[in-house]
Write a protein that holds these residues in place. Structure first.
Motif, PDB file in Angstrom:
ATOM      1  N   ALA A   2      -9.772 -43.783  57.266  1.00 47.64           N
ATOM      2  CA  ALA A   2     -10.467 -44.302  56.087  1.00 47.64           C
ATOM      3  C   ALA A   2     -11.244 -45.564  56.447  1.00 47.64           C
ATOM      4  CB  ALA A   2      -9.460 -44.588  54.974  1.00 47.64           C
ATOM      5  N   HIS A   3     -10.603 -46.445  57.205  1.00 52.74           N
ATOM      6  CA  HIS A   3     -11.278 -47.686  57.619  1.00 52.74           C
ATOM      7  C   HIS A   3     -12.360 -47.406  58.656  1.00 52.74           C
ATOM      8  CE1 HIS A   3      -8.444 -50.158  55.363  1.00 52.74           C
ATOM      9  NE2 HIS A   3      -7.502 -49.336  55.794  1.00 52.74           N
ATOM     10  N   ALA A   4     -12.143 -46.413  59.511  1.00 58.71           N
ATOM     11  CA  ALA A   4     -13.170 -46.047  60.485  1.00 58.71           C
ATOM     12  C   ALA A   4     -14.405 -45.484  59.786  1.00 58.71           C
ATOM     13  CB  ALA A   4     -12.608 -45.027  61.478  1.00 58.71           C
ATOM     14  N   ALA A   5     -14.184 -44.666  58.745  1.00 54.08           N
ATOM     15  CA  ALA A   5     -15.319 -44.126  57.992  1.00 54.08           C
ATOM     16  C   ALA A   5     -16.075 -45.242  57.284  1.00 54.08           C
ATOM     17  CB  ALA A   5     -14.821 -43.099  56.970  1.00 54.08           C
ATOM     18  N   ARG A   6     -15.320 -46.175  56.693  1.00 53.70           N
ATOM     19  CA  ARG A   6     -15.975 -47.299  56.017  1.00 53.70           C
ATOM     20  C   ARG A   6     -16.795 -48.121  57.011  1.00 53.70           C
ATOM     21  NH1 ARG A   6     -16.173 -52.455  54.299  1.00 53.70           N
ATOM     22  NH2 ARG A   6     -16.607 -52.690  52.059  1.00 53.70           N
ATOM     23  N   ALA A   7     -16.222 -48.343  58.179  1.00 50.32           N
ATOM     24  CA  ALA A   7     -16.942 -49.097  59.213  1.00 50.32           C
ATOM     25  C   ALA A   7     -18.245 -48.410  59.593  1.00 50.32           C
ATOM     26  CB  ALA A   7     -16.047 -49.259  60.437  1.00 50.32           C
ATOM     27  N   ASP A   8     -18.192 -47.081  59.728  1.00 49.76           N
ATOM     28  CA  ASP A   8     -19.389 -46.347  60.129  1.00 49.76           C
ATOM     29  C   ASP A   8     -20.460 -46.414  59.051  1.00 49.76           C
ATOM     30  OD1 ASP A   8     -20.744 -44.450  61.987  1.00 49.76           O
ATOM     31  OD2 ASP A   8     -20.641 -43.148  60.233  1.00 49.76           O
ATOM     32  N   PHE A   9     -20.054 -46.284  57.780  1.00 53.16           N
ATOM     33  CA  PHE A   9     -21.039 -46.379  56.697  1.00 53.16           C
ATOM     34  C   PHE A   9     -21.677 -47.773  56.689  1.00 53.16           C
ATOM     35  CE2 PHE A   9     -18.208 -43.191  54.240  1.00 53.16           C
ATOM     36  CZ  PHE A   9     -18.796 -42.127  54.918  1.00 53.16           C
ATOM     37  N   CYS A  10     -20.856 -48.813  56.832  1.00 50.72           N
ATOM     38  CA  CYS A  10     -21.402 -50.194  56.858  1.00 50.72           C
ATOM     39  C   CYS A  10     -22.321 -50.392  58.054  1.00 50.72           C
ATOM     40  CB  CYS A  10     -20.253 -51.198  56.885  1.00 50.72           C
ATOM     41  SG  CYS A  10     -19.309 -51.300  55.342  1.00 50.72           S
ATOM     42  N   ASP A  14     -14.753 -46.934  49.189  1.00 52.39           N
ATOM     43  CA  ASP A  14     -14.312 -48.190  48.573  1.00 52.39           C
ATOM     44  C   ASP A  14     -13.457 -47.922  47.336  1.00 52.39           C
ATOM     45  OD1 ASP A  14     -15.370 -49.884  50.424  1.00 52.39           O
ATOM     46  OD2 ASP A  14     -17.218 -50.295  49.318  1.00 52.39           O
ATOM     47  N   ALA A  15     -13.831 -46.906  46.564  1.00 56.59           N
ATOM     48  CA  ALA A  15     -13.044 -46.570  45.368  1.00 56.59           C
ATOM     49  C   ALA A  15     -11.647 -46.082  45.756  1.00 56.59           C
ATOM     50  CB  ALA A  15     -13.765 -45.501  44.548  1.00 56.59           C
ATOM     51  N   ILE A  16     -11.569 -45.306  46.824  1.00 55.06           N
ATOM     52  CA  ILE A  16     -10.266 -44.817  47.309  1.00 55.06           C
ATOM     53  C   ILE A  16      -9.386 -45.996  47.727  1.00 55.06           C
ATOM     54  CG2 ILE A  16      -9.097 -43.495  49.119  1.00 55.06           C
ATOM     55  CD1 ILE A  16     -11.573 -41.653  49.167  1.00 55.06           C
ATOM     56  N   LEU A  17      -9.966 -46.902  48.516  1.00 54.11           N
ATOM     57  CA  LEU A  17      -9.201 -48.043  49.031  1.00 54.11           C
ATOM     58  C   LEU A  17      -8.818 -49.002  47.911  1.00 54.11           C
ATOM     59  CD1 LEU A  17     -11.164 -48.691  52.351  1.00 54.11           C
ATOM     60  CD2 LEU A  17      -8.875 -47.724  52.123  1.00 54.11           C
ATOM     61  N   GLU A  18      -9.682 -49.175  46.931  1.00 50.42           N
ATOM     62  CA  GLU A  18      -9.385 -50.072  45.817  1.00 50.42           C
ATOM     63  C   GLU A  18      -8.220 -49.561  44.975  1.00 50.42           C
ATOM     64  OE1 GLU A  18     -13.006 -50.616  43.665  1.00 50.42           O
ATOM     65  OE2 GLU A  18     -13.985 -51.699  45.324  1.00 50.42           O
ATOM     66  N   ARG A  19      -8.038 -48.245  44.943  1.00 51.27           N
ATOM     67  CA  ARG A  19      -6.891 -47.670  44.232  1.00 51.27           C
ATOM     68  C   ARG A  19      -5.591 -47.895  44.997  1.00 51.27           C
ATOM     69  NH1 ARG A  19      -9.784 -42.504  43.992  1.00 51.27           N
ATOM     70  NH2 ARG A  19      -8.141 -41.721  45.359  1.00 51.27           N
ATOM     71  N   ILE A  52      -8.786 -35.501  51.197  1.00 54.02           N
ATOM     72  CA  ILE A  52      -9.905 -34.592  50.921  1.00 54.02           C
ATOM     73  C   ILE A  52     -11.082 -35.378  50.337  1.00 54.02           C
ATOM     74  CG2 ILE A  52     -10.667 -32.618  49.537  1.00 54.02           C
ATOM     75  CD1 ILE A  52      -7.805 -31.527  49.774  1.00 54.02           C
ATOM     76  N   GLU A  53     -10.793 -36.352  49.473  1.00 53.40           N
ATOM     77  CA  GLU A  53     -11.853 -37.220  48.950  1.00 53.40           C
ATOM     78  C   GLU A  53     -12.585 -37.927  50.094  1.00 53.40           C
ATOM     79  OE1 GLU A  53     -11.288 -39.712  45.328  1.00 53.40           O
ATOM     80  OE2 GLU A  53      -9.209 -39.053  45.529  1.00 53.40           O
ATOM     81  N   LEU A  54     -11.816 -38.390  51.078  1.00 52.81           N
ATOM     82  CA  LEU A  54     -12.410 -39.074  52.228  1.00 52.81           C
ATOM     83  C   LEU A  54     -13.321 -38.131  52.996  1.00 52.81           C
ATOM     84  CD1 LEU A  54     -12.589 -41.501  54.183  1.00 52.81           C
ATOM     85  CD2 LEU A  54     -10.538 -40.597  55.316  1.00 52.81           C
TER      86      LEU A  54
END
Length: 415
Positions: free
Chosen positions: A370-378, A356-361, A334-336
């Motif tokens: 999660a990685h696809a969303a991070r890729a899109d933001f980057c 990044d905070a989710i993945l760092e935890r 849900i955070e994602l």
């Protein structure tokens, strides 16, 4: 009949297995009172169908034929084993009497699959076994598919299912819909089951197709049945959520079966009838008391359905609904999802900070979205090297072909 003439019959039996096997199994479990005995009877019945229908023709009511044949096969199998265990004779005799009466009354009884769901979700069973057992028995999902939904190993899921079946048999958990007084406490597990069935259909965990229409339809059908039985806000919310999601199905892929993101979908393809029904349901649910996470998720989907395009979407309201949802159901997934909405409201850096905070935890490290969303933001921030790295990580984790092709295309665009 020649071998080539037998092919259409086998195709028919295969199609019937896909369409009817779970219904037949649920009824056989009710008639025979045992999961393993019913599963053996199910396969015996379909094997007999291939042989006998070739000779005698397909019966007018194939499902009833399969149920009746499976019941007789199970009783015959018990009687053949009597010479090894004399106690089985009494079991076979009583089973024949009981199941004959139950089969005759079948038309007056409530849906067997709904009964089976409540049996699989009985509170005597471990919570982590209830949903896998129901997904396996009701929807015929493989242990690998269920394991991916749970983010655990197939061996773990298999062990949970075996333990649950043993518990049902040894403690004689009844095969019935609970009384009205018992229903509320049993509802949460059943809603979770139906939603997982829908999710597997709406976004298949693996394979060549993005969706499995049969599972979506089955989950919606079960949701309607449950609403008739218990018209509570969360039941309305779940049915509304499934209808609103399913309304977008035709727009989620193009004519070649390729994935189309929400922002790029042709919203004229959305099913307005499902949207109207879903919005009416969620309005009813939110007007009452006792609504929870399914209602809030449906409300989020309703906001999307009200917008003519992404730009006109009320992202402020969606973020607020996610905030409310997180308060009552904390979850990294849900955070994602909130991070994606936050990025639409406040920009990609806001979304990236949350992911990044989710993945760092250590949460969602093996979750490809999660990685696809991070890729899109980057990608949107111009951080191309990081975007490529995250797209590659998402590719390693996804097992669904349309998603793989989409991620590969995104990666090529950054080369």
């Amino acid at each position: 009949m020649h071998d080539d003439a037998a092919l259409p019959l086998r195709d028919l039996v295969d199609a019937l297995y896909r369409q009817e096997s779970r219904r037949v199994l649920a009824t056989l479990i009710r008639l025979l009172g045992d999961f393993d005995r019913a599963e053996e009877a199910l396969h015996d019945a379909f094997a007999a169908a291939v042989e006998q229908w070739r000779r005698d023709g397909v019966p007018a009511n194939p499902r009833a034929w399969l149920v009746s044949t499976g019941r007789f096969k199970a009783i015959d199998n018990l009687r053949r084993r009597v010479r090894f265990d004399a106690s089985l004779e009494q079991i076979a005799r009583q089973l024949e009497i009981d199941s004959q009466a139950a089969e005759e009354d079948a038309e007056e009884l409530q849906d067997d699959r709904l009964r089976l769901i409540f049996t699989c979700c009985h509170p005597a069973l471990a919570p982590d076994a209830q949903v896998p057992l129901t997904l396996r028995e009701i929807c015929d999902l493989k242990t690998e598919e269920i394991a991916r939904a749970y983010l655990v190993t197939p061996a773990t899921i298999a062990q949970r299912i075996v333990r649950a079946k043993t518990k049902i048999r040894d403690t004689k958990i009844p095969y019935q819909v609970p009384s009205q007084a018992e229903l509320p406490e049993r509802l949460a597990s059943v809603l979770r089951v139906i939603y997982l069935v829908f999710n597997e259909g709406y976004s298949a965990s693996s394979g060549d197709s993005l969706t499995r229409t049969d599972l979506c339809a089955e989950a919606i059908r079960l949701g309607r049945l449950l609403l008739e039985l218990l018209p509570e806000p969360e039941v309305m919310g779940l049915l509304a959520l499934m209808l609103l999601h399913d309304s977008r199905r035709k727009a989620r892929t193009d004519e070649h079966g390729e994935l189309v993101l929400l922002e790029d979908q042709d919203r004229s393809l959305w099913n307005r009838e499902q949207i109207d029904e879903g919005r009416q349901l969620i309005a009813r649910a939110l007007a009452g008391q006792g609504f929870g996470p399914y209602c809030l998720q449906a409300a989020i989907s309703a906001v999307h359905s009200a917008a003519t395009d992404v730009a006109s979407t009320d992202w402020e309201q969606i973020v607020g609904l996610y905030d409310a949802l997180l308060r009552i159901q904390p979850s990294p997934v849900i955070e994602l999802n909130r991070a994606v909405a936050l990025a639409m409201r406040d920009g990609p850096q806001a979304g990236l900070d949350v992911v990044d905070a989710i993945l760092e935890r250590g949460d969602l490290a093996d979750y490809h979205l999660a990685h696809a969303a991070r890729a899109d933001f980057c990608r949107r921030l111009g951080r191309t090297d990081e975007a490529r790295e995250s797209y590659r990580k998402a590719l390693e984790l996804t097992r669904q072909e349309p998603e793989r092709r989409f991620l590969e295309q995104r990666l090529r665009e950054l080369m």
